[in-house]
Design a protein around this motif. Structure first.
Motif, PDB file in Angstrom:
ATOM      1  N   PRO A   1       9.902   6.498   9.085  1.00  0.00           N
ATOM      2  CA  PRO A   1       9.723   5.071   8.829  1.00  0.00           C
ATOM      3  C   PRO A   1       9.801   4.769   7.333  1.00  0.00           C
ATOM      4  O   PRO A   1       9.385   5.589   6.501  1.00  0.00           O
ATOM      5  CB  PRO A   1       8.317   4.796   9.353  1.00  0.00           C
ATOM      6  N   LEU A   2      10.303   3.606   6.999  1.00  0.00           N
ATOM      7  CA  LEU A   2      10.342   3.141   5.619  1.00  0.00           C
ATOM      8  C   LEU A   2       9.029   2.419   5.336  1.00  0.00           C
ATOM      9  O   LEU A   2       8.658   1.491   6.061  1.00  0.00           O
ATOM     10  CB  LEU A   2      11.518   2.183   5.435  1.00  0.00           C
ATOM     11  N   ILE A   3       8.333   2.845   4.290  1.00  0.00           N
ATOM     12  CA  ILE A   3       7.047   2.223   3.952  1.00  0.00           C
ATOM     13  C   ILE A   3       7.157   1.559   2.574  1.00  0.00           C
ATOM     14  O   ILE A   3       7.423   2.223   1.571  1.00  0.00           O
ATOM     15  CB  ILE A   3       5.903   3.255   3.937  1.00  0.00           C
ATOM     16  N   ILE A   4       6.953   0.263   2.564  1.00  0.00           N
ATOM     17  CA  ILE A   4       6.951  -0.524   1.326  1.00  0.00           C
ATOM     18  C   ILE A   4       5.541  -1.047   1.132  1.00  0.00           C
ATOM     19  O   ILE A   4       4.972  -1.655   2.039  1.00  0.00           O
ATOM     20  CB  ILE A   4       7.944  -1.695   1.410  1.00  0.00           C
ATOM     21  N   SER A   5       4.969  -0.825  -0.033  1.00  0.00           N
ATOM     22  CA  SER A   5       3.589  -1.257  -0.237  1.00  0.00           C
ATOM     23  C   SER A   5       3.344  -1.616  -1.695  1.00  0.00           C
ATOM     24  O   SER A   5       4.093  -1.208  -2.596  1.00  0.00           O
ATOM     25  CB  SER A   5       2.614  -0.161   0.198  1.00  0.00           C
ATOM     26  N   GLY A   6       2.281  -2.360  -1.911  1.00  0.00           N
ATOM     27  CA  GLY A   6       1.921  -2.792  -3.247  1.00  0.00           C
ATOM     28  C   GLY A   6       1.130  -4.082  -3.150  1.00  0.00           C
ATOM     29  O   GLY A   6       0.920  -4.625  -2.062  1.00  0.00           O
ATOM     30  N   PRO A   7       0.675  -4.605  -4.264  1.00  0.00           N
ATOM     31  CA  PRO A   7      -0.193  -5.785  -4.229  1.00  0.00           C
ATOM     32  C   PRO A   7       0.551  -7.051  -3.828  1.00  0.00           C
ATOM     33  O   PRO A   7       1.742  -7.193  -4.078  1.00  0.00           O
ATOM     34  CB  PRO A   7      -0.688  -5.875  -5.672  1.00  0.00           C
ATOM     35  N   CYS A   8      -0.187  -7.947  -3.189  1.00  0.00           N
ATOM     36  CA  CYS A   8       0.376  -9.264  -2.887  1.00  0.00           C
ATOM     37  C   CYS A   8       0.915  -9.881  -4.170  1.00  0.00           C
ATOM     38  O   CYS A   8       2.039 -10.379  -4.197  1.00  0.00           O
ATOM     39  CB  CYS A   8      -0.709 -10.156  -2.277  1.00  0.00           C
ATOM     40  N   SER A   9       0.119  -9.823  -5.230  1.00  0.00           N
ATOM     41  CA  SER A   9       0.527 -10.384  -6.518  1.00  0.00           C
ATOM     42  C   SER A   9       0.335  -9.377  -7.646  1.00  0.00           C
ATOM     43  O   SER A   9      -0.677  -8.661  -7.691  1.00  0.00           O
ATOM     44  CB  SER A   9      -0.304 -11.631  -6.858  1.00  0.00           C
ATOM     45  N   ALA A  10       1.300  -9.336  -8.546  1.00  0.00           N
ATOM     46  CA  ALA A  10       1.109  -8.623  -9.809  1.00  0.00           C
ATOM     47  C   ALA A  10       0.181  -9.478 -10.662  1.00  0.00           C
ATOM     48  O   ALA A  10       0.493 -10.639 -10.936  1.00  0.00           O
ATOM     49  CB  ALA A  10       2.440  -8.410 -10.506  1.00  0.00           C
ATOM     50  N   GLU A  11      -0.964  -8.919 -11.040  1.00  0.00           N
ATOM     51  CA  GLU A  11      -1.969  -9.704 -11.746  1.00  0.00           C
ATOM     52  C   GLU A  11      -2.032  -9.328 -13.232  1.00  0.00           C
ATOM     53  O   GLU A  11      -1.991 -10.194 -14.112  1.00  0.00           O
ATOM     54  CB  GLU A  11      -3.335  -9.495 -11.085  1.00  0.00           C
TER      55      GLU A  11
ATOM     56  N   VAL B   1       4.502   6.429   0.446  1.00  0.00           N
ATOM     57  CA  VAL B   1       5.130   5.138   0.156  1.00  0.00           C
ATOM     58  C   VAL B   1       6.516   5.352  -0.435  1.00  0.00           C
ATOM     59  O   VAL B   1       6.706   6.206  -1.314  1.00  0.00           O
ATOM     60  CB  VAL B   1       4.246   4.314  -0.808  1.00  0.00           C
ATOM     61  N   ASP B   2       7.487   4.582   0.060  1.00  0.00           N
ATOM     62  CA  ASP B   2       8.879   4.743  -0.377  1.00  0.00           C
ATOM     63  C   ASP B   2       9.306   3.722  -1.415  1.00  0.00           C
ATOM     64  O   ASP B   2      10.275   3.941  -2.136  1.00  0.00           O
ATOM     65  CB  ASP B   2       9.807   4.642   0.838  1.00  0.00           C
ATOM     66  N   ALA B   3       8.629   2.582  -1.475  1.00  0.00           N
ATOM     67  CA  ALA B   3       8.993   1.538  -2.440  1.00  0.00           C
ATOM     68  C   ALA B   3       7.754   0.728  -2.787  1.00  0.00           C
ATOM     69  O   ALA B   3       6.846   0.555  -1.956  1.00  0.00           O
ATOM     70  CB  ALA B   3      10.096   0.643  -1.881  1.00  0.00           C
ATOM     71  N   LEU B   4       7.729   0.246  -4.012  1.00  0.00           N
ATOM     72  CA  LEU B   4       6.600  -0.539  -4.528  1.00  0.00           C
ATOM     73  C   LEU B   4       6.954  -2.022  -4.496  1.00  0.00           C
ATOM     74  O   LEU B   4       7.951  -2.440  -5.083  1.00  0.00           O
ATOM     75  CB  LEU B   4       6.275  -0.112  -5.958  1.00  0.00           C
ATOM     76  N   ARG B   5       6.144  -2.821  -3.811  1.00  0.00           N
ATOM     77  CA  ARG B   5       6.337  -4.261  -3.785  1.00  0.00           C
ATOM     78  C   ARG B   5       5.251  -4.938  -4.625  1.00  0.00           C
ATOM     79  O   ARG B   5       4.127  -4.415  -4.767  1.00  0.00           O
ATOM     80  CB  ARG B   5       6.270  -4.817  -2.364  1.00  0.00           C
ATOM     81  N   ALA B   6       5.577  -6.095  -5.186  1.00  0.00           N
ATOM     82  CA  ALA B   6       4.584  -6.898  -5.895  1.00  0.00           C
ATOM     83  C   ALA B   6       5.114  -8.315  -6.016  1.00  0.00           C
ATOM     84  O   ALA B   6       6.294  -8.519  -6.307  1.00  0.00           O
ATOM     85  CB  ALA B   6       4.288  -6.324  -7.283  1.00  0.00           C
ATOM     86  N   GLY B   7       4.251  -9.268  -5.781  1.00  0.00           N
ATOM     87  CA  GLY B   7       4.651 -10.668  -5.920  1.00  0.00           C
ATOM     88  C   GLY B   7       4.626 -11.082  -7.375  1.00  0.00           C
ATOM     89  O   GLY B   7       3.588 -10.990  -8.040  1.00  0.00           O
ATOM     90  N   ILE B   8       5.754 -11.509  -7.878  1.00  0.00           N
ATOM     91  CA  ILE B   8       5.852 -11.989  -9.260  1.00  0.00           C
ATOM     92  C   ILE B   8       5.760 -13.518  -9.291  1.00  0.00           C
ATOM     93  O   ILE B   8       5.044 -14.106 -10.083  1.00  0.00           O
ATOM     94  CB  ILE B   8       7.174 -11.521  -9.898  1.00  0.00           C
TER      95      ILE B   8
END
Length: 362
Positions: free
Chosen positions: A19-29, A47-54
């Protein structure tokens, strides 16, 4: 901190993981929060990729709407530290340009953008000539044509790698989920686009930690290619969507607890048994269609009698009687009330169509 990873990211290889797992904070603070989250996520090895809301498109003004472009260098630094490719949401042409300038590896179009074809087209125009994967979330409202339209607009812009993110739909009266999964719509979108990566976002579906794992397990059971789950070093103090985020360590525990499924197997015993059961289903489906056709022929005869006696097609009391009887009998046989109601509603509408045709024949 000094960068420890300099190897270029093979994003095609990353997106092919299952499975592809993308994770990280809802928002970059803050820079510290982004780097700490990335480091702890990388340490889990899951975790395969880092997500963050800009940029954060919020439902109402006054909520935290994202740190903005100044957060993009933080993601660059996080990638250098951990080797994790980065992913951000974009909603305007300018945001696309900024994200590409700071070498974001994956872009996604959010639900509030997918719902607006003008906004999707602006994003698509900004993507022309770019070589970047684009994931597209379902629109807020349950409309597969809008979702499909967004895919088509991005594809026409020349983007070769497109994926889907199912994050649930806004539904009046829904109380269990933040966004009702409406799994049947995700399944239908998958059926229409079997070649596209399909990721589930259980964080936005669940909206709270206590049902997050169950929601993720449901997606896995349905054969989704991966999960996008929000993670924060201190979830209760997150600047946005605090209730649905988990720590990197809790994320790892959850992923270890999920029962991962496979879409197929080469085990001969299983394949033979499955083939026999599917053949039984095929026969039953044929019988159902035959019985439904017979039912409609009887409905046409009823329509003829109604026509000859100047009686309306719709007989509310009779319909209520049929539905109550069906629910009562169906529930005794293990069928859900919602299913029975939807099934008989469809049968009723088809019956009305047949009777209406008879009524209007010369």
């Amino acid at each position: 901190m000094e960068a420890t990873v300099t190897t270029p990211v093979d994003i095609t290889a990353v997106l092919s993981k299952r499975p592809l797992i993308i994770s990280g904070p809802c928002s970059a603070e803050t820079e510290e929060q982004v780097l700490a989250t990335a480091t702890r996520l990388a340490a889990t090895g899951k975790v395969d990729a880092l997500r963050a809301g800009i940029w954060k498109p919020r439902t109402r003004p006054g909520s935290f709407e994202g740190i903005g472009t100044k957060g993009l260098p933080w993601l660059q630094q996080a990638k250098k530290l951990t080797g994790l490719p980065t992913a951000v949401e974009v909603a305007t042409g300018k945001q696309v340009e900024d994200a590409l300038h700071f070498e974001v590896d994956i872009l996604w179009i959010g639900a509030r953008t997918t719902v607006n074809p003008f906004s999707v087209q602006e994003v698509a125009d900004a993507l022309r000539g770019a070589n970047v994967p684009v994931l597209i979330k379902n629109p807020i409202n349950p409309d597969l044509e809008l979702w499909t339209g967004a895919v088509e607009r991005v594809a026409k812009a020349g983007i070769k790698t497109i994926g889907l993110i199912h994050r649930g739909f806004s539904s009046y009266g829904n109380t269990e989920y933040r966004n009702a999964p409406m799994w049947h719509l995700g399944i239908e979108m998958r059926r229409r686009n079997p070649e596209l990566l399909m990721v589930c976002d259980p964080s936005h579906m669940a909206g709270r930690r206590d049902i997050l794992q169950d929601t993720a397990q449901r997606a896995v059971d349905l054969g989704y290619d991966g999960l996008m789950i929000e993670s924060h070093i201190d979830p209760d103090k997150a600047w946005s969507d605090a209730k649905q985020q988990v720590t990197p360590e809790k994320l790892a525990e959850m992923l270890d607890s999920i029962k991962w499924r496979h879409e197929s197997t080469q085990a001969e015993e299983f394949l033979n048994a499955l083939a026999k059961l599917r053949e039984q289903i095929n026969h039953i489906d044929d019988e159902l269609l035959s019985l439904l056709a017979q039912r409609m022929k009887i409905a046409e005869k009823i329509g003829q009698y109604k026509k000859e006696n100047n009686i309306t097609i719709l007989q509310t009391s009779r319909w209520n009687e049929i539905l109550e009887r069906a629910v009562r009998k169906g529930e005794k046989q293990g069928l859900g009330k919602e299913f029975i109601t939807k099934y008989f509603d469809a049968v009723h509408l088809e019956s009305i169509r047949h009777q209406n045709k008879v009524m209007n024949e010369d």
